[in-house]
Design a protein around this motif. Sequence first.
Motif, PDB file in Angstrom:
ATOM      1  N   ARG A 113       8.529  12.419   2.886  1.00  0.00           N
ATOM      2  CA  ARG A 113       7.540  13.039   3.778  1.00  0.00           C
ATOM      3  C   ARG A 113       6.691  14.057   3.024  1.00  0.00           C
ATOM      4  NH1 ARG A 113      12.571  13.286   7.563  1.00  0.00           N
ATOM      5  NH2 ARG A 113      12.356  11.266   8.641  1.00  0.00           N
ATOM      6  N   ALA A 114       7.320  14.803   2.123  1.00  0.00           N
ATOM      7  CA  ALA A 114       6.577  15.810   1.369  1.00  0.00           C
ATOM      8  C   ALA A 114       5.526  15.171   0.471  1.00  0.00           C
ATOM      9  CB  ALA A 114       7.543  16.651   0.532  1.00  0.00           C
ATOM     10  N   ALA A 115       5.802  13.945   0.019  1.00  0.00           N
ATOM     11  CA  ALA A 115       4.886  13.269  -0.907  1.00  0.00           C
ATOM     12  C   ALA A 115       3.900  12.350  -0.205  1.00  0.00           C
ATOM     13  CB  ALA A 115       5.697  12.457  -1.922  1.00  0.00           C
ATOM     14  N   ALA A 116       3.998  12.262   1.124  1.00  0.00           N
ATOM     15  CA  ALA A 116       3.240  11.241   1.841  1.00  0.00           C
ATOM     16  C   ALA A 116       1.816  11.630   2.153  1.00  0.00           C
ATOM     17  CB  ALA A 116       3.959  10.894   3.145  1.00  0.00           C
ATOM     18  N   GLY A 117       1.417  12.863   1.831  1.00  0.00           N
ATOM     19  CA  GLY A 117       0.065  13.288   2.170  1.00  0.00           C
ATOM     20  C   GLY A 117      -0.126  13.427   3.665  1.00  0.00           C
ATOM     21  N   LEU A 118       0.817  14.089   4.337  1.00  0.00           N
ATOM     22  CA  LEU A 118       0.724  14.282   5.780  1.00  0.00           C
ATOM     23  C   LEU A 118      -0.511  15.125   6.119  1.00  0.00           C
ATOM     24  CD1 LEU A 118       4.481  15.103   6.563  1.00  0.00           C
ATOM     25  CD2 LEU A 118       3.307  12.924   6.882  1.00  0.00           C
ATOM     26  N   PRO A 119      -1.039  14.962   7.322  1.00  0.00           N
ATOM     27  CA  PRO A 119      -2.236  15.728   7.704  1.00  0.00           C
ATOM     28  C   PRO A 119      -1.932  17.166   8.105  1.00  0.00           C
ATOM     29  CG  PRO A 119      -1.587  14.271   9.487  1.00  0.00           C
ATOM     30  CD  PRO A 119      -0.688  13.940   8.330  1.00  0.00           C
ATOM     31  N   MET A 120      -0.725  17.616   7.881  1.00  0.00           N
ATOM     32  CA  MET A 120      -0.335  19.001   8.129  1.00  0.00           C
ATOM     33  C   MET A 120       0.613  19.437   7.034  1.00  0.00           C
ATOM     34  SD  MET A 120       2.003  16.887   9.557  1.00  0.00           S
ATOM     35  CE  MET A 120       1.445  16.427  11.208  1.00  0.00           C
ATOM     36  N   ARG A 121       0.961  20.715   6.984  1.00  0.00           N
ATOM     37  CA  ARG A 121       1.958  21.213   6.036  1.00  0.00           C
ATOM     38  C   ARG A 121       3.341  20.790   6.525  1.00  0.00           C
ATOM     39  NH1 ARG A 121      -0.296  22.006   1.633  1.00  0.00           N
ATOM     40  NH2 ARG A 121       1.469  23.301   1.002  1.00  0.00           N
ATOM     41  N   PHE A 122       4.296  20.672   5.582  1.00  0.00           N
ATOM     42  CA  PHE A 122       5.627  20.182   5.959  1.00  0.00           C
ATOM     43  C   PHE A 122       6.694  20.928   5.174  1.00  0.00           C
ATOM     44  CE2 PHE A 122       9.237  17.249   5.351  1.00  0.00           C
ATOM     45  CZ  PHE A 122       9.586  17.067   6.681  1.00  0.00           C
ATOM     46  N   LEU A 123       7.752  21.305   5.876  1.00  0.00           N
ATOM     47  CA  LEU A 123       8.872  22.033   5.273  1.00  0.00           C
ATOM     48  C   LEU A 123      10.171  21.394   5.736  1.00  0.00           C
ATOM     49  CD1 LEU A 123       9.040  24.775   3.575  1.00  0.00           C
ATOM     50  CD2 LEU A 123       9.577  25.879   5.742  1.00  0.00           C
ATOM     51  N   GLY A 124      11.097  21.162   4.809  1.00  0.00           N
ATOM     52  CA  GLY A 124      12.434  20.704   5.168  1.00  0.00           C
ATOM     53  C   GLY A 124      13.386  21.888   5.123  1.00  0.00           C
ATOM     54  N   MET A 125      14.246  22.030   6.119  1.00  0.00           N
ATOM     55  CA  MET A 125      15.074  23.235   6.191  1.00  0.00           C
ATOM     56  C   MET A 125      16.486  22.885   6.644  1.00  0.00           C
ATOM     57  SD  MET A 125      14.026  26.764   8.134  1.00  0.00           S
ATOM     58  CE  MET A 125      14.509  26.290   9.797  1.00  0.00           C
ATOM     59  N   GLY A 126      17.468  23.166   5.784  1.00  0.00           N
ATOM     60  CA  GLY A 126      18.858  22.981   6.159  1.00  0.00           C
ATOM     61  C   GLY A 126      19.348  24.179   6.946  1.00  0.00           C
ATOM     62  N   VAL A 127      20.036  23.911   8.049  1.00  0.00           N
ATOM     63  CA  VAL A 127      20.573  24.977   8.900  1.00  0.00           C
ATOM     64  C   VAL A 127      22.058  24.713   9.095  1.00  0.00           C
ATOM     65  CG1 VAL A 127      20.469  26.114  11.153  1.00  0.00           C
ATOM     66  CG2 VAL A 127      18.377  25.247  10.091  1.00  0.00           C
ATOM     67  N   SER A 128      22.897  25.662   8.718  1.00  0.00           N
ATOM     68  CA  SER A 128      24.342  25.473   8.840  1.00  0.00           C
ATOM     69  C   SER A 128      24.961  26.574   9.675  1.00  0.00           C
ATOM     70  CB  SER A 128      25.000  25.470   7.458  1.00  0.00           C
ATOM     71  OG  SER A 128      26.403  25.357   7.594  1.00  0.00           O
ATOM     72  N   GLY A 129      25.990  26.201  10.409  1.00  0.00           N
ATOM     73  CA  GLY A 129      26.726  27.176  11.207  1.00  0.00           C
ATOM     74  C   GLY A 129      27.101  26.666  12.580  1.00  0.00           C
ATOM     75  N   GLY A 130      26.676  25.434  12.897  1.00  0.00           N
ATOM     76  CA  GLY A 130      26.990  24.894  14.203  1.00  0.00           C
ATOM     77  C   GLY A 130      26.255  25.632  15.308  1.00  0.00           C
ATOM     78  N   GLU A 131      26.666  25.399  16.547  1.00  0.00           N
ATOM     79  CA  GLU A 131      25.995  26.026  17.692  1.00  0.00           C
ATOM     80  C   GLU A 131      26.089  27.545  17.632  1.00  0.00           C
ATOM     81  OE1 GLU A 131      26.182  26.064  22.600  1.00  0.00           O
ATOM     82  OE2 GLU A 131      27.697  24.974  21.436  1.00  0.00           O
ATOM     83  N   GLU A 132      27.260  28.055  17.286  1.00  0.00           N
ATOM     84  CA  GLU A 132      27.450  29.509  17.231  1.00  0.00           C
ATOM     85  C   GLU A 132      26.547  30.128  16.171  1.00  0.00           C
ATOM     86  OE1 GLU A 132      29.218  33.225  18.273  1.00  0.00           O
ATOM     87  OE2 GLU A 132      29.167  31.267  19.264  1.00  0.00           O
ATOM     88  N   GLY A 133      26.453  29.480  15.009  1.00  0.00           N
ATOM     89  CA  GLY A 133      25.589  29.988  13.952  1.00  0.00           C
ATOM     90  C   GLY A 133      24.128  29.943  14.359  1.00  0.00           C
ATOM     91  N   ALA A 134      23.691  28.812  14.942  1.00  0.00           N
ATOM     92  CA  ALA A 134      22.298  28.701  15.362  1.00  0.00           C
ATOM     93  C   ALA A 134      21.942  29.786  16.364  1.00  0.00           C
ATOM     94  CB  ALA A 134      22.046  27.315  15.959  1.00  0.00           C
ATOM     95  N   ARG A 135      22.876  30.124  17.223  1.00  0.00           N
ATOM     96  CA  ARG A 135      22.593  31.121  18.268  1.00  0.00           C
ATOM     97  C   ARG A 135      22.610  32.553  17.746  1.00  0.00           C
ATOM     98  NH1 ARG A 135      21.085  34.383  20.787  1.00  0.00           N
ATOM     99  NH2 ARG A 135      21.310  34.936  22.994  1.00  0.00           N
ATOM    100  N   HIS A 136      23.549  32.847  16.838  1.00  0.00           N
ATOM    101  CA  HIS A 136      23.731  34.244  16.454  1.00  0.00           C
ATOM    102  C   HIS A 136      23.502  34.527  14.971  1.00  0.00           C
ATOM    103  CE1 HIS A 136      25.137  35.232  20.431  1.00  0.00           C
ATOM    104  NE2 HIS A 136      26.010  34.243  20.387  1.00  0.00           N
ATOM    105  N   GLY A 137      23.238  33.499  14.155  1.00  0.00           N
ATOM    106  CA  GLY A 137      22.967  33.747  12.748  1.00  0.00           C
ATOM    107  C   GLY A 137      23.481  32.645  11.848  1.00  0.00           C
TER     108      GLY A 137
END
Length: 466
Positions: A113-137
């Motif tokens: 996706r980053a190399a595809a020349g998308l018509p917008m900016r694109f960022l990939g982001m890993g998020v770890s911590g499960g539901e509790e982590g997503a909610r509180h950090g």
Amino acid sequence: MTQARIGLIGLGTMGAALALNIAEKGFPIAVWNRTTEVTRRFHAEAGALAERVIPTESLADLVAAIAPPRAIILMVPAGQAVDDQIAALAPLLDPEDLVIDAGNANFHDTNRRAAAGLPMRFLGMGVSGGEEGARHGPAIMGGGARADWDRVAPIMEAIAARAEDGTPCATWMGEAGAGHFVKTVHNGIEYADMQMIAEIYGLMRDGMAMPAPGIGETFATWNQGPLKSYLIEISAAVSRAADPLTGAPMLDVILDAAGQKGTGRWTAIEAQHLAAPIPVIDAAVMARNVSARVTERKAGEARFGAGPQPLDLALTELEAALIAGKILCYAQGFAMIEAAGRAFGWQLDLPGIARVWRAGCIIRSAMLNDMAAALAEDPSRNLVLAPFFAQRLEATIPALRRVVATALLNGHGVPALAAGLGWFDLMRTGRGTANMIQAQRDFFGAHGFDRLDGQDSHHGPWGKTS
């Protein structure tokens, strides 16, 4: 009407938790879900945070609700769903608007996706911590153009977990799919850490006849020492929990078939492409696959007899074995990340990765402080050779050796612990046995070999006839 600082698509468990976290940290957020009723219910149940949540009922409404240049987080299933969502957004966004895939994406998809020349900016982001982590950090691992990360870094750092020194566990990892790659290796280590804990639990349960509550107390004690970590903490909690229906230990009523979403398998597959040995993670993935074969395992027990026999091991030996196994596993994981940096041209900050993992994520552990320090001294050096961890391994490998040998001699499967020990023994052997493999390869395929004495002859005499 107040415009949102950021938007979010996908109000499942993780998306809803992340949206509330963002709102709680003071950032107005616009949200949209494919099912409008989910969006309405989410807003209605947001309580005091509802004033900073802008519910929308169409993608056009979502885009209009966000102050430009816009940033929109995708919390949708990995794969085609992400591509479909990007395609649906494309006609509505400006070139400087930013789409952030924060799901469990395969980093190859993020690279594409980053190399595809998308018509917008694109960022990939890993998020770890499960539901509790997503909610509180959570721990957050960004990948893409540094300028795009910097645009949203104030929000990501605000919602991230904090290490004991107050540092936010969110940072930029590198270009394109670097963030999702680091998250994938994190998940591979998670598989291995969980498997080794399960193996030690099995030795206590089946080899030492310890009841689940006693095992829980042991884990709780270990959580006060070098093994202090989220996974040991929750292992103590689940071991001590009772089933509300029967009163039996909760662990004793759970089917021993482990689920998986594929990220551990991705780690194992990519390690093969990188020629980066991660045998502890490989063994953990294998063990999960075997665990699903319940009928076959029962047939094997009926044919070959009940395997596990009583063990003569001390709890202190089990603790030391787990310490050694954990060090070996993390050493393999960081070596794989270093190999990926070389292969993909990413300037991956290994000590920075260790610091991001110190809080919020599933593999958060007291050891990561020392790992960050060791990697800062020499990022190219394998972690087992760092003085601090070399000394700790010298103190704990004898216990790992005894635990693995005793377990195997008495029919207990400990594939991850055994894989770690096997790798360690190969890594400490200056002259191994691959000369035999090279001779075989030259014999049947004339592949040649290097000589110890530096002579020019690179083939053996086996092809000659008298």
